[in-house]
Design a protein around this motif. Structure first.
Motif, PDB file in Angstrom:
ATOM      1  N   ASP A  87      18.679  13.981 -38.107  1.00 27.44           N
ATOM      2  CA  ASP A  87      19.156  14.950 -37.114  1.00 27.44           C
ATOM      3  C   ASP A  87      18.966  14.466 -35.676  1.00 27.44           C
ATOM      4  O   ASP A  87      19.170  15.222 -34.728  1.00 27.44           O
ATOM      5  N   TYR A  88      18.602  13.203 -35.503  1.00 24.64           N
ATOM      6  CA  TYR A  88      18.386  12.674 -34.152  1.00 24.64           C
ATOM      7  C   TYR A  88      19.707  12.709 -33.392  1.00 24.64           C
ATOM      8  O   TYR A  88      20.743  12.269 -33.891  1.00 24.64           O
ATOM      9  N   GLU A  89      19.682  13.222 -32.154  1.00 25.72           N
ATOM     10  CA  GLU A  89      20.914  13.385 -31.390  1.00 25.72           C
ATOM     11  C   GLU A  89      21.326  12.080 -30.708  1.00 25.72           C
ATOM     12  O   GLU A  89      20.550  11.475 -29.976  1.00 25.72           O
ATOM     13  N   VAL A  90      22.562  11.661 -30.966  1.00 26.97           N
ATOM     14  CA  VAL A  90      23.129  10.490 -30.300  1.00 26.97           C
ATOM     15  C   VAL A  90      24.384  10.943 -29.552  1.00 26.97           C
ATOM     16  O   VAL A  90      24.933  12.009 -29.812  1.00 26.97           O
ATOM     17  N   VAL A  91      24.824  10.114 -28.625  1.00 24.18           N
ATOM     18  CA  VAL A  91      25.954  10.481 -27.772  1.00 24.18           C
ATOM     19  C   VAL A  91      27.072   9.457 -27.929  1.00 24.18           C
ATOM     20  O   VAL A  91      26.833   8.247 -27.858  1.00 24.18           O
ATOM     21  N   ILE A  92      28.276   9.966 -28.146  1.00 22.46           N
ATOM     22  CA  ILE A  92      29.455   9.106 -28.262  1.00 22.46           C
ATOM     23  C   ILE A  92      30.254   9.221 -26.977  1.00 22.46           C
ATOM     24  O   ILE A  92      30.544  10.321 -26.497  1.00 22.46           O
ATOM     25  N   GLY A  93      30.619   8.089 -26.386  1.00 21.38           N
ATOM     26  CA  GLY A  93      31.440   8.084 -25.188  1.00 21.38           C
ATOM     27  C   GLY A  93      32.728   7.317 -25.421  1.00 21.38           C
ATOM     28  O   GLY A  93      32.702   6.164 -25.851  1.00 21.38           O
ATOM     29  N   HIS A  94      33.858   7.963 -25.181  1.00 18.06           N
ATOM     30  CA  HIS A  94      35.165   7.315 -25.320  1.00 18.06           C
ATOM     31  C   HIS A  94      35.788   7.159 -23.934  1.00 18.06           C
ATOM     32  O   HIS A  94      35.827   8.109 -23.142  1.00 18.06           O
ATOM     33  N   ALA A  95      36.287   5.964 -23.627  1.00 17.24           N
ATOM     34  CA  ALA A  95      37.032   5.701 -22.390  1.00 17.24           C
ATOM     35  C   ALA A  95      36.303   6.215 -21.159  1.00 17.24           C
ATOM     36  O   ALA A  95      36.884   6.908 -20.304  1.00 17.24           O
ATOM     37  N   LEU A  96      35.049   5.862 -21.029  1.00 17.72           N
ATOM     38  CA  LEU A  96      34.264   6.349 -19.891  1.00 17.72           C
ATOM     39  C   LEU A  96      34.880   5.902 -18.580  1.00 17.72           C
ATOM     40  O   LEU A  96      35.196   4.724 -18.372  1.00 17.72           O
ATOM     41  N   GLY A  97      35.055   6.857 -17.656  1.00 17.92           N
ATOM     42  CA  GLY A  97      35.599   6.561 -16.339  1.00 17.92           C
ATOM     43  C   GLY A  97      37.103   6.531 -16.270  1.00 17.92           C
ATOM     44  O   GLY A  97      37.662   6.344 -15.177  1.00 17.92           O
ATOM     45  N   VAL A  98      37.769   6.696 -17.408  1.00 14.66           N
ATOM     46  CA  VAL A  98      39.235   6.670 -17.411  1.00 14.66           C
ATOM     47  C   VAL A  98      39.753   8.103 -17.316  1.00 14.66           C
ATOM     48  O   VAL A  98      39.509   8.916 -18.224  1.00 14.66           O
ATOM     49  N   ARG A  99      40.471   8.402 -16.245  1.00 15.75           N
ATOM     50  CA  ARG A  99      40.953   9.751 -15.992  1.00 15.75           C
ATOM     51  C   ARG A  99      41.839  10.242 -17.143  1.00 15.75           C
ATOM     52  O   ARG A  99      42.704   9.522 -17.641  1.00 15.75           O
TER      53      ARG A  99
END
Length: 493
Positions: free
Chosen positions: A184-196
């Motif tokens: 249950d450890y929380e992880v973060v997914i980031g897609h296209a960071l900084g792309v408007r």
């Protein structure tokens, strides 16, 4: 004209973050090559009519990523040499961050006389630090999703995992992380960071990591740093730290007082407890007892670390070097098609180790190398095996049977003489002869006796159980009754 390759970074995909200098180089490029067309900045190139060639076809043609990257580098070198001019090569993000082709070119260009220039661009890490909101000075590591292992994880550092191209890669990452972190450890997914209009950031429990959607070339996973004990306790460094604390002035008085000699027997006892769990086929108990053996290794290593002689990391290094050296059929060019050939390789390399230490194996006793403090049966077995290798052995097992009869006769005579020392000697001869039978049968005498011990325990415990059922004690029974229960026990075990 000198052949040259200039590598530029296209940034994270936000046109506002692209530097003016990089944009001018893109506009003025005579020959522009892109690692991939799958990047937000490519639309800007298309809108301004800037021609380019991509290497996306290699991703389909090659069997693996390393082959793709080698193929791109080889073609760029070919182009630079053929036309003796500048080749402009553009990659996503920053050229020096997670770009294998750049590293290959840095290694190979000098040998071809090609001038290599690298111009920066905004890295996905810049956006990751901003969007995820952590300071890398707190401790940070960047891992490649396609090659990461559990061993590379350091939970006290922020971890960014790049190259999470698809859900299959995300699944592999999840399995590696679950070896270290709770489900249950929380992880973060980031897609296209900084792309408007394309950026997406979502937090999920680890076990749902590969259920998320949207994985692609611009996807990252952030595993936040933690001091949680249930995570840290799964690391070797935490074990080392705990043992250091136990032995410190602020630690445990008992642990501080121990010496190699005072806990010498503990190692033997713990090993036998491991053997018991193996015989009982009890994985849970085995896991615990193996930990107790590891603790003994850590304590002895810590004692030497305190004197400056060596640390547990020296122990690990020597073990790794030994395993690599003694397995030339795995880590070298030797061959071993079966276990016998593998063992021959092991013995040859073991002898070579001795030569490197100035020891001449041919001048040592054939019987050297048998640990002094092995249990008697085990030691006899190893001594006999070494002697047998040079032909000092019985020709057939019937000769060993005769030898047992001979030794039994001598034992009886010694008992009759009343000479205790002579009796002890003859008893040892009987046991030594019996070990020879075990060796001929390719059976381990220590295991055989251990099996009999366990069998005796089970049957005797049955007698005790019957006594309790009958409401009796040993004083209230006799050998005849106990023998009857013993016979019953034989039918049950």
């Amino acid at each position: 004209m000198t052949a040259s390759i200039t590598i530029i970074g296209l940034g994270t995909g936000d046109p506002d973050q692209l530097t003016l200098g990089i944009w001018r180089r893109l506009q003025g490029a005579e020959r522009l090559y892109l690692r991939t067309e799958d990047h937000p900045m490519v639309h800007m190139l298309q809108d301004h009519g800037i021609a380019y060639t991509t290497y996306d076809n290699l991703y389909e043609a090659k069997a693996s990523f390393p082959e793709v990257y080698e193929g791109i580098a080889a073609d760029l070198i070919r182009l630079a040499l053929a036309e003796q001019g500048e080749v402009l090569y553009a990659v996503p993000g920053h050229p020096m961050v997670a770009e294998s082709t750049v590293q290959i070119l840095r290694e190979q260009c000098p040998a071809h006389g090609i001038e290599l220039t690298i111009l920066g661009g905004e890295s996905f890490l810049d956006e990751a630090f901003t969007r995820f909101g952590f300071d890398p000075i707190d401790g940070f590591q960047l891992l490649d999703a396609t090659s990461m292992t559990t061993a590379s994880l350091q939970p006290q550092m922020h971890t960014i995992i790049a190259q999470v191209y698809d859900v299959h890669t995300a699944s592999d990452v999840k399995l590696s992380l679950m070896e270290m972190y709770p489900d249950d450890y929380e992880v973060v997914i980031g897609h296209a960071l900084g792309v408007r209009d394309q950026e997406s950031i979502v937090s999920v429990p680890l076990h749902e990591l590969d259920h998320a959607e949207g994985f692609g070339n611009l996807s990252l996973i952030w595993v936040p740093r933690t001091e949680r004990e249930d995570v840290r306790n799964r690391t070797f460094n935490r074990l080392h730290e705990i043992v250091q604390i136990l032995r410190s002035p602020e630690g445990c008085p008992w642990d501080r007082e121990q010496t190699h000699q005072s806990i010498r027997k503990n190692l033997i006892e713990e090993m036998y407890e491991v053997l018991e769990t193996i015989d009982d086929d009890d994985p849970d108990a085995m896991c615990e007892e193996l930990g107790d053996v590891m603790l003994q290794v850590m304590l002895h290593s810590q004692m030497e670390e305190e004197t400056g002689a060596f640390t547990v990391y020296d122990v690990i290094q020597k073990l790794n070097e030994k395993l690599l050296f003694r397995h030339p059929h795995v880590f070298g060019s030797n061959q071993a098609d079966n276990s016998e050939e593998a063992l021959q390789n092991w013995e040859q390399m073991k002898a070579e180790e001795k030569r490197r230490k100035g020891i001449k194996p041919e001048q040592q006793s054939i019987l050297s190398g048998v640990p002094r403090d092995l249990p008697g049966l085990m030691k006899a077995y190893k001594i006999q095996k070494k002697a047998a290798k040079v032909g000092f052995d019985w020709e057939k097992i019937e000769d060993v049977y005769d030898k047992i009869d001979e030794e039994l006769t001598e034992l009886k005579e010694a008992v009759g003489s009343g000479d205790a020392d002579h009796t002890l000697e003859e008893l040892g001869d009987v046991l030594f002869a019996v070990v020879n039978v075990a060796r001929y049968l390719k059976l381990d005498p220590e295991e055989a006796l251990s099996s009999t011990n366990r069998k005796f325990l089970r049957r005797f415990e049955y007698i005790e159980e019957q006594l309790r059922i009958s409401g009796k004690s040993f004083d209230q029974t006799d050998l005849l009754e106990m023998d009857r229960w013993w016979t019953e026990a034989k039918t049950r075990t």
